[in-house]
Design a protein around this motif. Structure first.
Motif, short mmCIF file in Angstrom:
data_model
loop_
_atom_site.label_atom_id
_atom_site.label_comp_id
_atom_site.label_asym_id
_atom_site.label_seq_id
_atom_site.Cartn_x
_atom_site.Cartn_y
_atom_site.Cartn_z
N GLU A 181 0.83 -1.21 0.00
CA GLU A 181 0.00 0.00 0.00
C GLU A 181 0.86 1.26 0.00
O GLU A 181 0.54 2.24 -0.67
CB GLU A 181 -0.93 0.00 1.21
CG GLU A 181 -2.05 -1.03 1.15
CD GLU A 181 -1.56 -2.42 1.50
OE1 GLU A 181 -0.39 -2.55 1.92
OE2 GLU A 181 -2.34 -3.39 1.35
N GLN A 182 1.97 1.25 0.75
CA GLN A 182 2.85 2.41 0.77
C GLN A 182 3.54 2.62 -0.58
O GLN A 182 3.69 3.75 -1.03
CB GLN A 182 3.90 2.25 1.88
CG GLN A 182 3.33 2.39 3.28
CD GLN A 182 4.39 2.19 4.35
OE1 GLN A 182 5.17 1.24 4.31
NE2 GLN A 182 4.43 3.09 5.31
N VAL A 183 3.94 1.52 -1.23
CA VAL A 183 4.56 1.65 -2.55
C VAL A 183 3.55 2.22 -3.54
O VAL A 183 3.88 3.12 -4.34
CB VAL A 183 5.09 0.28 -3.02
CG1 VAL A 183 5.59 0.37 -4.45
CG2 VAL A 183 6.19 -0.21 -2.10
N ALA A 216 18.52 -1.53 -1.77
CA ALA A 216 19.15 -2.79 -2.13
C ALA A 216 19.03 -3.11 -3.61
O ALA A 216 19.56 -4.13 -4.06
CB ALA A 216 18.55 -3.94 -1.31
N GLY A 217 18.36 -2.26 -4.38
CA GLY A 217 18.21 -2.49 -5.81
C GLY A 217 17.02 -3.32 -6.20
O GLY A 217 16.91 -3.74 -7.35
N HIS A 218 16.10 -3.54 -5.28
CA HIS A 218 14.89 -4.30 -5.58
C HIS A 218 13.81 -3.37 -6.09
O HIS A 218 13.52 -2.33 -5.48
CB HIS A 218 14.39 -5.05 -4.34
CG HIS A 218 15.39 -6.00 -3.79
ND1 HIS A 218 15.46 -6.33 -2.46
CD2 HIS A 218 16.39 -6.70 -4.39
CE1 HIS A 218 16.44 -7.20 -2.25
NE2 HIS A 218 17.03 -7.42 -3.42
N VAL A 219 13.19 -3.74 -7.21
CA VAL A 219 12.10 -2.95 -7.77
C VAL A 219 10.83 -3.26 -6.98
O VAL A 219 10.41 -4.41 -6.88
CB VAL A 219 11.92 -3.25 -9.27
CG1 VAL A 219 10.75 -2.45 -9.83
CG2 VAL A 219 13.19 -2.93 -10.04
N LEU A 220 10.23 -2.21 -6.42
CA LEU A 220 9.06 -2.38 -5.57
C LEU A 220 7.75 -2.19 -6.32
O LEU A 220 6.71 -2.65 -5.84
CB LEU A 220 9.11 -1.39 -4.40
CG LEU A 220 10.37 -1.45 -3.54
CD1 LEU A 220 10.29 -0.41 -2.43
CD2 LEU A 220 10.56 -2.84 -2.95
N SER A 221 7.77 -1.54 -7.46
CA SER A 221 6.54 -1.30 -8.22
C SER A 221 6.64 -1.99 -9.57
O SER A 221 7.71 -2.05 -10.18
CB SER A 221 6.31 0.20 -8.42
OG SER A 221 7.35 0.75 -9.20
N ALA A 222 5.51 -2.53 -10.04
CA ALA A 222 5.47 -3.20 -11.35
C ALA A 222 5.41 -2.16 -12.46
O ALA A 222 4.97 -1.02 -12.27
CB ALA A 222 4.26 -4.13 -11.43
N THR A 223 5.86 -2.56 -13.64
CA THR A 223 5.88 -1.63 -14.76
C THR A 223 4.49 -1.30 -15.27
O THR A 223 4.29 -0.25 -15.89
CB THR A 223 6.71 -2.22 -15.92
OG1 THR A 223 6.15 -3.51 -16.26
CG2 THR A 223 8.15 -2.41 -15.50
N ASP A 224 3.51 -2.15 -15.01
CA ASP A 224 2.15 -1.87 -15.46
C ASP A 224 1.31 -1.18 -14.40
O ASP A 224 0.12 -0.98 -14.60
CB ASP A 224 1.45 -3.17 -15.89
CG ASP A 224 1.45 -4.21 -14.77
OD1 ASP A 224 2.07 -3.95 -13.73
OD2 ASP A 224 0.81 -5.26 -14.96
N THR A 226 0.32 -2.29 -11.55
CA THR A 226 -0.63 -3.17 -10.86
C THR A 226 0.01 -3.88 -9.67
O THR A 226 -0.51 -4.89 -9.22
CB THR A 226 -1.19 -4.22 -11.84
OG1 THR A 226 -0.10 -5.01 -12.35
CG2 THR A 226 -1.91 -3.55 -12.99
N ALA A 227 1.12 -3.36 -9.21
CA ALA A 227 1.77 -4.03 -8.08
C ALA A 227 0.89 -4.01 -6.84
O ALA A 227 0.71 -5.00 -6.16
CB ALA A 227 3.12 -3.36 -7.79
#
Length: 529
Positions: free
Chosen positions: A188-190, A215-223, A225-226
């Motif tokens: 929800e925060q992302v 850390a280099g982790h992608v938290l949101s999806a490119t579309d 819809t994460a």
């Protein structure tokens, strides 16, 4: 007052001189400990309470603030890795006002205040760059305001608008977030960060915003819809946990805790559907909505009227043709009735989250479920979770032997840990009790010994005073009549005005020179009367 103070000091000196070496060491150590405790309490009470002056400062701002505090003589402390400056609580506001008047802190990322420094000579490119920097700084501050976010960096890619182009390149944004130790951003925060950035930039779509952590982790999806996918997964997980808990509680009452294992797989329908249905119902008892009746009548010559004869070769009738004389009538009627029909229009909207199918798997411990029929358990589970075979729901119950090795090892370790903890607590209790008893015995022994010594000193002093009084009386009896009177007066004055002081001096004398006093007493004892 001076004489009383000197007398008190001399008394303390005599008392300390009469201590044994052990008592002197204890007295010195106790005095030093008392003075040290008093010094620590005074230092703690006199130390000012510190409060934050500025937080999350850059290195340049922290250095400038510290220089100003040093020049003003204001004490300070650095915390949070040097990013937070602490000053005494009563000087926070005055120091903050003083530094603000000097333009501190003056961070380079000052948000929209960058635009205040523009002049008429500023080029269009520089103006656009400053506007972009100001937006990035403001968005970074907005993201840092979220709980759990330590620092945030926002980068915007704003393509230049083409006047005569049919299609414009869309703006994009990237957000780098560093969380506080022990914190983690939820889905929800992302999604909130994505929506904040997208809503703050004109023409920016949520699917064009990328959020990554340190850390280099992608938290949101490119579309984009994460958050939605995570929310759906959470709903499925919550539903499965609810069903599993319901079944597990029932099985724990039947086969006992730890003798069953439940697994639930739910397939939820997140599609949103809308259904419209229209139905008609005729009721002959309803009055007609409208009714019309049409009647048509005609009266004229009959079928025999007109000329009759034979048509010749020339196409003309011969002279024998005659005309008929009969009349005819025509009549037509029609009725039109519009009957009332009941019409039902149904608009149904199905909310997402319904159950498509549900699958439950249960394993019972064969050793604990020997007398239990698995079919009965299966029936109970089907009734408890609402199994519907028409939608493909399944329930499977099996009895298998459970592996208890890990459980036994855990119990053994737990029992050993409890026993060790109990032994440690018992040993600690015994040790503390022994120390307490030992200290109590030492205190009691010292008290009894001190009381005995005080009694001996008092007896010795009384004996010495009595001997002195007897000697004075004897000397007064052997001298002239005037001298005994003076000796008696002196002795009475000594007894009444200085008896306490003489007793204390004699007791101190006994402590300082016990051998001399003992020799004196032995001499008095053996001296003939």
């Amino acid at each position: 007052m001076k004489d009383g103070l000197s007398r008190t000091l001399s008394r303390y000196q005599r008392t300390f001189a009469g201590f044994t070496p052990g008592q002197k060491a204890v007295a010195v150590v106790g005095t030093v400990a008392l003075l040290l405790a008093g010094f620590m309490i005074f230092r703690w009470a006199s130390t000012p309470s510190y409060a934050p002056l500025y937080s999350n400062l850059s290195s340049s701002d922290a250095s400038a603030v510290i220089d100003k505090l040093d020049s003003q003589g204001v004490p300070y402390k650095l915390t949070n890795g040097g990013n937070t400056v602490m000053v005494p609580k009563d000087k926070v506001y005055s120091t903050r006002i003083s530094l603000s008047g000097q333009g501190l802190p003056s961070s380079s990322d000052s948000g929209y205040s960058i635009l205040d420094k523009q002049s008429l000579s500023t080029s269009q490119f520089q103006e656009q760059t400053n506007f972009k920097r100001a937006m990035e700084a403001e968005l970074s501050r907005t993201v840092e305001a979220l709980n759990g976010v330590d620092t945030a960096v926002v980068h915007l890619a704003l393509p230049e608008k083409q006047v005569f182009a049919d299609k414009q390149d869309p703006p994009t944004a990237s957000v780098l977030v560093s969380t506080k130790p022990g914190s983690e951003l939820s889905a929800e925060q992302v999604q909130a960060i994505v929506n904040l950035i997208a809503s703050s930039v004109d023409g920016l779509q949520p699917d064009k915003v990328t959020v990554a952590d340190a850390a280099g982790h992608v938290l949101s999806a490119t579309d984009g819809t994460a958050g939605i996918a995570s929310s759906r997964d959470q709903q499925v997980q919550d539903y499965q946990n609810q069903m599993s808990t319901r079944v597990q509680q029932m099985l724990d009452r039947v086969v006992g805790p730890g003798n069953s294992s439940v697994a639930v797989t739910a397939n939820l329908d997140f599609d949103k559907s809308v259904t419209e249905k229209k139905s008609y119902t005729y009721n002959k008892n309803n009055p007609p909505l409208s009714e019309s009746k049409n009647i048509e009548k005609f009266t004229g010559p009959g079928a025999g009227s007109g000329l009759t004869g034979v048509v010749g070769p020339d196409g003309q009738m011969d002279s024998t043709s005659v005309a008929g004389s009969a009349n005819s009538q025509y009549e037509k009627s029609s009725d039109t009735v519009d009957n009332a029909v009941d019409t039902t229009v149904e608009h149904r909207e199905t909310a997402p989250g319904g159950v498509r199918n549900l699958h439950v798997g249960v394993v019972l411990d064969a050793a604990a479920a020997r007398s239990i029929d698995p079919n009965q358990i299966q029936t109970l589970i089907a009734s408890a979770v609402g199994i519907d075979p028409t939608r493909g729901d399944t329930v499977q119950v099996d009895s298998l032997p459970f592996d208890r090795s890990a459980e036994k090892a855990a119990k053994a370790e737990l029992a050993a840990a409890k026993q060790a903890d109990a032994s440690a607590k018992q040993a600690t209790l015994i040790r503390n009790s022994g120390l307490a008893v030992l200290i109590l015995l030492i205190v009691l022994l010292a008290w009894f010994k001190g009381r005995k010594r005080a009694k001996e000193r008092a007896d010795a002093a009384s004996y010495v005073v009595e001997q002195l009084r007897l000697e004075a009386l004897e000397r007064a009896a052997t001298q002239t009549p005037v001298e005994p009177s003076a000796a008696m007066l002196a002795l009475e004055s000594m007894e009444h005005s200085q008896s306490d002081e003489i007793r204390e001096e004699l007791a101190s004398l006994v402590e300082r020179q016990p051998e001399d006093v003992a020799a004196l007493l032995r001499g008095w004892l053996v001296e003939p009367r």
